[in-house]
Structure formats: C-alpha cells, structure tokens
Design a protein around this motif. Structure first.
Motif, PDB file in Angstrom:
ATOM      1  N   VAL A 228       0.346  -1.435   0.363  1.00  0.00           N
ATOM      2  CA  VAL A 228      -0.395   0.014   0.192  1.00  0.00           C
ATOM      3  C   VAL A 228       0.649   1.234  -0.111  1.00  0.00           C
ATOM      4  O   VAL A 228       1.565   1.406   0.988  1.00  0.00           O
ATOM      5  CB  VAL A 228      -1.082   0.103   1.408  1.00  0.00           C
ATOM      6  N   GLU A 229       0.240   2.363  -0.698  1.00  0.00           N
ATOM      7  CA  GLU A 229       1.003   3.892  -1.555  1.00  0.00           C
ATOM      8  C   GLU A 229       0.877   4.446   0.243  1.00  0.00           C
ATOM      9  O   GLU A 229      -0.624   4.335   0.093  1.00  0.00           O
ATOM     10  CB  GLU A 229       1.153   4.524  -1.825  1.00  0.00           C
ATOM     11  N   VAL A 230       2.113   4.873   1.089  1.00  0.00           N
ATOM     12  CA  VAL A 230       1.010   5.854   2.247  1.00  0.00           C
ATOM     13  C   VAL A 230       0.554   7.130   2.305  1.00  0.00           C
ATOM     14  O   VAL A 230      -0.123   6.997   3.247  1.00  0.00           O
ATOM     15  CB  VAL A 230       1.323   5.194   2.969  1.00  0.00           C
ATOM     16  N   TYR A 231       1.581   7.721   1.041  1.00  0.00           N
ATOM     17  CA  TYR A 231       1.034   8.995   1.813  1.00  0.00           C
ATOM     18  C   TYR A 231      -0.785   9.132   1.230  1.00  0.00           C
ATOM     19  O   TYR A 231      -1.177   8.446   0.031  1.00  0.00           O
ATOM     20  CB  TYR A 231       1.784   9.259  -0.020  1.00  0.00           C
ATOM     21  N   PRO A 232      -1.103   9.998   1.870  1.00  0.00           N
ATOM     22  CA  PRO A 232      -2.772  10.417   1.896  1.00  0.00           C
ATOM     23  C   PRO A 232      -2.311  11.255   0.095  1.00  0.00           C
ATOM     24  O   PRO A 232      -1.687  11.844  -0.345  1.00  0.00           O
ATOM     25  CB  PRO A 232      -2.599  11.678   2.915  1.00  0.00           C
ATOM     26  N   TYR A 259      -2.010  22.638  10.668  1.00  0.00           N
ATOM     27  CA  TYR A 259      -3.357  21.175  10.814  1.00  0.00           C
ATOM     28  C   TYR A 259      -2.986  20.255  11.297  1.00  0.00           C
ATOM     29  O   TYR A 259      -3.578  19.271  11.162  1.00  0.00           O
ATOM     30  CB  TYR A 259      -3.556  21.273   9.335  1.00  0.00           C
ATOM     31  N   ASP A 260      -1.295  20.531  12.445  1.00  0.00           N
ATOM     32  CA  ASP A 260      -1.376  19.114  12.315  1.00  0.00           C
ATOM     33  C   ASP A 260      -2.383  18.803  13.875  1.00  0.00           C
ATOM     34  O   ASP A 260      -2.436  16.905  13.160  1.00  0.00           O
ATOM     35  CB  ASP A 260      -0.487  19.871  13.472  1.00  0.00           C
ATOM     36  N   GLU A 261      -3.368  19.097  14.217  1.00  0.00           N
ATOM     37  CA  GLU A 261      -4.451  18.155  14.902  1.00  0.00           C
ATOM     38  C   GLU A 261      -5.936  18.324  14.261  1.00  0.00           C
ATOM     39  O   GLU A 261      -7.189  18.057  14.715  1.00  0.00           O
ATOM     40  CB  GLU A 261      -4.478  19.141  16.806  1.00  0.00           C
ATOM     41  N   TYR A 262      -5.543  18.065  13.249  1.00  0.00           N
ATOM     42  CA  TYR A 262      -7.310  18.440  12.570  1.00  0.00           C
ATOM     43  C   TYR A 262      -7.285  17.260  11.547  1.00  0.00           C
ATOM     44  O   TYR A 262      -6.352  16.575  11.554  1.00  0.00           O
ATOM     45  CB  TYR A 262      -7.338  19.021  10.819  1.00  0.00           C
ATOM     46  N   PRO A 263      -8.121  16.282  11.316  1.00  0.00           N
ATOM     47  CA  PRO A 263      -8.128  15.165  10.757  1.00  0.00           C
ATOM     48  C   PRO A 263      -7.407  14.737   9.559  1.00  0.00           C
ATOM     49  O   PRO A 263      -7.994  15.703   8.326  1.00  0.00           O
ATOM     50  CB  PRO A 263      -9.725  14.768  10.899  1.00  0.00           C
ATOM     51  N   VAL A 264      -6.976  13.855   9.226  1.00  0.00           N
ATOM     52  CA  VAL A 264      -6.790  14.011   8.210  1.00  0.00           C
ATOM     53  C   VAL A 264      -7.498  13.402   7.109  1.00  0.00           C
ATOM     54  O   VAL A 264      -8.409  12.178   7.344  1.00  0.00           O
ATOM     55  CB  VAL A 264      -5.662  12.057   8.221  1.00  0.00           C
ATOM     56  N   VAL A 265      -7.516  13.660   5.739  1.00  0.00           N
ATOM     57  CA  VAL A 265      -8.496  12.845   4.732  1.00  0.00           C
ATOM     58  C   VAL A 265      -7.183  12.689   3.366  1.00  0.00           C
ATOM     59  O   VAL A 265      -6.233  12.804   3.809  1.00  0.00           O
ATOM     60  CB  VAL A 265      -9.073  14.381   4.210  1.00  0.00           C
ATOM     61  N   GLY A 266      -8.630  12.170   2.962  1.00  0.00           N
ATOM     62  CA  GLY A 266      -7.200  11.775   1.344  1.00  0.00           C
ATOM     63  C   GLY A 266      -6.473  10.370   1.599  1.00  0.00           C
ATOM     64  O   GLY A 266      -5.671  10.126   1.075  1.00  0.00           O
ATOM     65  N   VAL A 267      -7.396  10.293   2.602  1.00  0.00           N
ATOM     66  CA  VAL A 267      -6.816   8.536   2.290  1.00  0.00           C
ATOM     67  C   VAL A 267      -7.579   7.190   2.240  1.00  0.00           C
ATOM     68  O   VAL A 267      -9.230   7.405   2.577  1.00  0.00           O
ATOM     69  CB  VAL A 267      -6.757   8.501   4.882  1.00  0.00           C
ATOM     70  N   SER A 268      -7.308   6.144   1.568  1.00  0.00           N
ATOM     71  CA  SER A 268      -8.671   4.866   1.071  1.00  0.00           C
ATOM     72  C   SER A 268      -8.340   4.379   2.475  1.00  0.00           C
ATOM     73  O   SER A 268      -8.088   4.382   3.144  1.00  0.00           O
ATOM     74  CB  SER A 268      -7.787   4.613   0.273  1.00  0.00           C
ATOM     75  N   TRP A 269      -9.661   3.432   2.528  1.00  0.00           N
ATOM     76  CA  TRP A 269      -9.946   2.625   3.316  1.00  0.00           C
ATOM     77  C   TRP A 269      -8.515   1.462   2.982  1.00  0.00           C
ATOM     78  O   TRP A 269      -8.476   1.147   4.381  1.00  0.00           O
ATOM     79  CB  TRP A 269     -10.892   1.550   2.726  1.00  0.00           C
ATOM     80  N   THR A 270      -8.032   1.203   2.039  1.00  0.00           N
ATOM     81  CA  THR A 270      -7.229  -0.152   2.174  1.00  0.00           C
ATOM     82  C   THR A 270      -5.788   0.743   2.901  1.00  0.00           C
ATOM     83  O   THR A 270      -5.073   0.183   3.649  1.00  0.00           O
ATOM     84  CB  THR A 270      -6.243  -0.103   0.461  1.00  0.00           C
ATOM     85  N   GLN A 271      -5.227   2.058   2.888  1.00  0.00           N
ATOM     86  CA  GLN A 271      -4.666   3.591   3.542  1.00  0.00           C
ATOM     87  C   GLN A 271      -4.929   2.952   4.489  1.00  0.00           C
ATOM     88  O   GLN A 271      -4.195   2.866   5.893  1.00  0.00           O
ATOM     89  CB  GLN A 271      -4.282   4.584   3.121  1.00  0.00           C
ATOM     90  N   ALA A 272      -6.215   2.897   6.012  1.00  0.00           N
ATOM     91  CA  ALA A 272      -6.765   3.066   6.931  1.00  0.00           C
ATOM     92  C   ALA A 272      -6.732   1.786   7.328  1.00  0.00           C
ATOM     93  O   ALA A 272      -5.708   1.771   8.446  1.00  0.00           O
ATOM     94  CB  ALA A 272      -8.939   3.553   6.721  1.00  0.00           C
ATOM     95  N   LYS A 273      -6.536   0.774   6.569  1.00  0.00           N
ATOM     96  CA  LYS A 273      -5.822  -0.895   6.933  1.00  0.00           C
ATOM     97  C   LYS A 273      -4.487  -1.068   7.220  1.00  0.00           C
ATOM     98  O   LYS A 273      -3.940  -1.292   8.332  1.00  0.00           O
ATOM     99  CB  LYS A 273      -6.274  -2.043   6.217  1.00  0.00           C
ATOM    100  N   ALA A 274      -3.580  -0.359   6.390  1.00  0.00           N
ATOM    101  CA  ALA A 274      -2.777  -0.489   6.459  1.00  0.00           C
ATOM    102  C   ALA A 274      -2.089  -0.492   7.849  1.00  0.00           C
ATOM    103  O   ALA A 274      -1.256  -0.130   8.609  1.00  0.00           O
ATOM    104  CB  ALA A 274      -1.539  -0.024   4.982  1.00  0.00           C
ATOM    105  N   PHE A 275      -2.665   1.532   8.499  1.00  0.00           N
ATOM    106  CA  PHE A 275      -1.946   2.114   9.171  1.00  0.00           C
ATOM    107  C   PHE A 275      -2.614   0.998  10.310  1.00  0.00           C
ATOM    108  O   PHE A 275      -1.966   1.641  11.308  1.00  0.00           O
ATOM    109  CB  PHE A 275      -3.322   3.259   9.262  1.00  0.00           C
ATOM    110  N   CYS A 276      -3.240   0.582  10.739  1.00  0.00           N
ATOM    111  CA  CYS A 276      -4.277  -0.120  11.656  1.00  0.00           C
ATOM    112  C   CYS A 276      -2.757  -1.301  11.897  1.00  0.00           C
ATOM    113  O   CYS A 276      -2.797  -0.890  12.707  1.00  0.00           O
ATOM    114  CB  CYS A 276      -4.986  -0.773  11.451  1.00  0.00           C
ATOM    115  N   TYR A 426     -16.006   3.818  -2.034  1.00  0.00           N
ATOM    116  CA  TYR A 426     -15.141   2.767  -3.033  1.00  0.00           C
ATOM    117  C   TYR A 426     -13.491   2.429  -2.531  1.00  0.00           C
ATOM    118  O   TYR A 426     -13.395   3.169  -2.047  1.00  0.00           O
ATOM    119  CB  TYR A 426     -14.854   1.657  -4.673  1.00  0.00           C
ATOM    120  N   ALA A 427     -12.880   1.340  -1.777  1.00  0.00           N
ATOM    121  CA  ALA A 427     -11.998   0.498  -0.805  1.00  0.00           C
ATOM    122  C   ALA A 427     -10.512   1.523  -1.328  1.00  0.00           C
ATOM    123  O   ALA A 427     -10.043   2.285  -0.314  1.00  0.00           O
ATOM    124  CB  ALA A 427     -11.833  -0.315  -0.406  1.00  0.00           C
ATOM    125  N   ASP A 428     -11.136   1.539  -2.089  1.00  0.00           N
ATOM    126  CA  ASP A 428      -9.644   2.609  -3.444  1.00  0.00           C
ATOM    127  C   ASP A 428      -9.663   3.529  -3.667  1.00  0.00           C
ATOM    128  O   ASP A 428      -8.605   4.270  -4.162  1.00  0.00           O
ATOM    129  CB  ASP A 428      -8.721   2.250  -4.628  1.00  0.00           C
TER     130      ASP A 428
END
Length: 454
Positions: A228-232, A259-276, A426-428
């Motif tokens: 998985v590519e990790v960059y948002p 924006y450090d304490e703002y929620p990350v966006v631009g992250v796909s479902w597959t990237q969120a799984k990789a973060f976990c 969609y997941a991607d």
C-alpha cells in the motif's frame, strides 16, 4: 520390572513435588496481565442496542431496518486520526525505505571512503547484521529493520540521521540512492525538489480467518500480502470540487503545522487498514523490547461498533448528543456540517475543524457526527442488516469493494450526521471529507453497559 516401576513412580513424585502444586490441577498460567487503556482511546462498554433507522425514516428503512444487536467491549479513539498521527506513519515508512536502500547500496557497491564529503561515507548507513542476531538488543526494535523492504532480513542502521541537504551528501553512492527518491527535475517547479511519494509503500500480511476456519488443510492459501502506498492523496482538495479555489488546502493541509490536530483526509480504506497494522507493529515491538505482553491489534471498527459508540449509550438517539436537532437551546450548532442549504460557515468552520472540537458524547468520543465521515471495516450492502448476526455483526465481503462510511462530514447535510445513516465509498478511493478512527478489543472480564451497577 518392579524396580523399573518404582523408579518411574519416584520420578513422578519428585517432579510433582518440584512444581509446587502438590499434584493438584492449578493450570498453566501465562504472563501476568495488567489491562492498559491505550493512549487517546476511550473504553466503550459492551451491550445491546437497536441498530438502524426508526419507523419515521421510511427511506432509510430500505437499507437500515431496526435490529437489536449486541457488541462486546472495545476501546475507540476519542478523535479521528489526525494529520500529525498519520504523518508519523508516513515518516516511518519513508525513513525505513531510504535506510533500506542506503544499506543495500553500502553492501553491494562497496561504498567508498567519502572523498570530499562532509559526513563520512555511505558506509555509515550499512546494515547492522541479521535482524535475528543474538546481539539485537536495541531498545527500539520497531526501528531496527524494515520487514517490508528487506529481502536480506538485515537490521537497518538508525544510529545515523538521514542527510537531506544535497550539499552535505557524503559521496556519489549516497547521491545515487537519494536521487531515486525524488521526482525528475522536469516534474518539479518553483525551485522545489519534490519526493516521489509512490516509492514509499507499506507491506503487510493478513489471513482470512473466517475462510480458514471453515476449511481444512493448508491455510497458506488464505494468507495475502498487501502493498500500500502510504502518502495521503492531497489532490482530493482539487478533484472533489469543480470550479472552486482550494489550492491552499492542497498545498498545506497535510504538511503545515497549523493543521497538525485536524483529521487526516485523502486516505483510502486500504490505507486506513495499513495504518492499523503499522500501529499494532509499532506498539508491540516496543513492548517486546521491554519484555511486556503484546497488545491486541488495532483495527477499523465494524459498522455495528461504530453506531453503538456514536450513540453514546443513548437508546434511540438521532445524533450522538441525544437530541433530534443539530442546534442546542442557545441556537449554536453541535457539529461541523453543511447547514442552512449550504452556508458552510454558519457552524464557524468552512472546511474541517480540529479533531477535538465540539462536545464529546457520553462515551468521551468527539465528532462522531460531522467534521469528516469515517471508514469502517464493513462492506456496503443494502440488505446486510437482514442476514448479519445479532452478536458482533459484521459483513465484510472481500469481493465487495464498496465500504461503509459513517457519521457525515463538513460537506454533508444533517441527514448524514444521524448515527443510523449509512453511506459508502469504494475501498481504493480517497476523499477530502473521509477520515477514520481505530478501535482495539478489550481483554478480560467483559463490561456490559446494560448490567445494573454494583
């Protein structure tokens, strides 16, 4: 023969006495267990609730009919994962990848003596031996080696800082590696040297436990590796809107400290799984270095867990705060969304707000409605409520790429902020209005929100 029996009997007696259990069945005990609440998480005690839409929402009943379900206890992030938290993941993968390449170049090229350089040579970044070596006693094994980019299974060298300034590169071998990590000059502009973010990928393996449990034989067929590519995707601030000026968000939202304490966006479902997966790896590796037991895996919540947590223990709630309105008794908005037919700024925010904004619900969770919608670990199907289990329900079809998003966002009308409203993407796919938060299973005596107080 009698002598042999006597010897065996004596041996058994001595073994029994030596164990200290007096021959009684005391059980084989593991390491002493001390429950620990993860940093930044709240405990959501398990219980039953009515999941789905009320009879008043006839349209919603088409895909979310009311159903009584029970979920077990779990921890949940109090806020959405922030830019600074996700950036730590990005930096770990980036630095691991670069150190891996520097180690390979040092090993296969012979390095050099750093003639004319200011910082020795590429040999300063040579591997530190096998990752399984007996002397691998570094206190931070989660930074010893990259299991994702290391075919030689060598420990990475984290003792030396990566050199980022081009005029300080120690030798030509270092130059070769670093040039691979940046875009060609004809793809850069304004004098900036931009990194090629497609180089930084996180690899991990999962096993389809459900399929393996229902099958016999070799379970290797149920193990899958994910790359998985990790960059948002920061271009979502442009692509999600036509004829709209959002370049400042594209340029600054993920990187600027504002924006450090703002929620990350631009992250796909597959990237969120990789973060976990990475968060689990990072946490457990540190604990192993201290001789402490592992923690349970971090993961995305199921759809049922998310809705149960969003309700905050309030049965029949429309919103996390319990009431049926998006304003309080003073006329103030209770979440960040698109109110009043598109007056984005009426709730004091044009885009997102800091993750710990507005009031938390009764489980101590912020922004379960509004700000950014959130990925959950469930596939979207209009009829999934009809055939899912009533205990810890979760429908996650590997072939169904439509994944559920919950909670509504800064660009949604109030209907999508309702705790029972469902939507999908969609997941991607990555969007400027979708983020995520993680959960972790609670171990030990299960807590039950429905049981009477003691």
């Amino acid at each position: 023969m009698k002598k042999l029996v006597f010897i065996i009997s004596v041996s058994f007696l001595l073994a029994s006495c030596g164990s200290g259990d007096r021959g009684q069945l005391v059980g084989a005990k593991g390491k002493k267990w001390h429950p620990e609440k993860p940093l930044g998480m709240s405990l959501v005690p398990g219980g039953s609730f009515s999941m789905g839409k009320s009879d008043e929402d006839l349209a919603g009943l088409q895909n979310a009919p009311t159903k009584t379900v029970t979920v077990r206890s779990f921890y949940m992030d109090e806020t959405e994962i922030t830019n600074s938290e996700y950036r730590k993941f990005v930096h770990w993968v980036r630095d691991s990848t670069i150190r891996q390449r520097l180690g390979e170049e040092a090993e296969f090229s012979g390095g050099g003596d750093g003639d004319g350089g200011n910082n020795g040579s590429i040999q300063d970044f040579a591997f530190k031996g096998s990752a399984n070596a007996d002397d691998a006693d570094d206190e931070t094994p989660y930074q010893q080696y990259s299991i994702h980019y290391d075919p030689t299974n060598q420990r990475l060298n984290w003792d030396v800082d990566i050199i980022w300034e081009t005029n300080e590169y120690p030798d030509q071998y270092y130059v070769t590696v670093m040039d691979e990590m940046y875009l060609p000059a004809d793809q850069s502009y304004n004098g900036q040297r931009l990194m090629d973010v497609t180089k930084f990928k996180y690899s991990y393996k999962t096993m389809d436990i459900e399929a393996a449990a229902r099958s016999k034989g070799d379970r290797s067929q149920f193990i899958k590796e994910h790359l998985v590519e990790v960059y948002p995707d920061t271009t979502v601030w442009i692509r999600d809107f036509n004829y709209s000026y959002n370049e400042p968000m594209h340029n600054d939202y993920f990187w600027h400290a504002a924006y450090d304490e703002y929620p990350v966006v631009g992250v796909s479902w597959t990237q969120a799984k990789a973060f976990c997966d990475w968060r689990t790896l990072y946490h457990n590796a540190y604990r192993r270095s201290k001789g402490i037991h592992n923690v349970n895996s971090y993961r995305l919540p199921s759809e049922a867990e998310w809705e149960y947590a969003a309700r905050g223990g309030i049965e029949g709630a429309t919103y996390p705060w319990g009431g049926p309105y998006a304003k309080d008794d003073r006329g103030c908005f209770l979440a960040n969304f698109k109110p009043m037919r598109g007056d984005y700024a009426a709730d004091q925010a044009l885009y997102t707000v800091e993750a710990e904004s507005f009031e938390a619900n009764d489980f101590g969770l912020y922004n379960m409605s509004g700000n950014v919608a959130e990925w959950v670990n469930s596939s979207y199907s209009a009829e999934s409520y009809q055939y899912s289990s009533t205990i810890n329900p979760n429908v996650n079809d590997k072939k169904n790429k439509r994944k559920v998003v919950r909670g509504g966002s800064w660009k949604d009308v109030s209907y999508y902020l309702e705790v029972s409203s469902r939507d999908y993407e969609y997941a991607d796919s990555a969007r400027s209005y979708i983020g995520f938060r993680t959960v972790q299973d609670y171990l030990g005596n299960d807590l039950d929100l429905n049981q009477p107080p003691r």
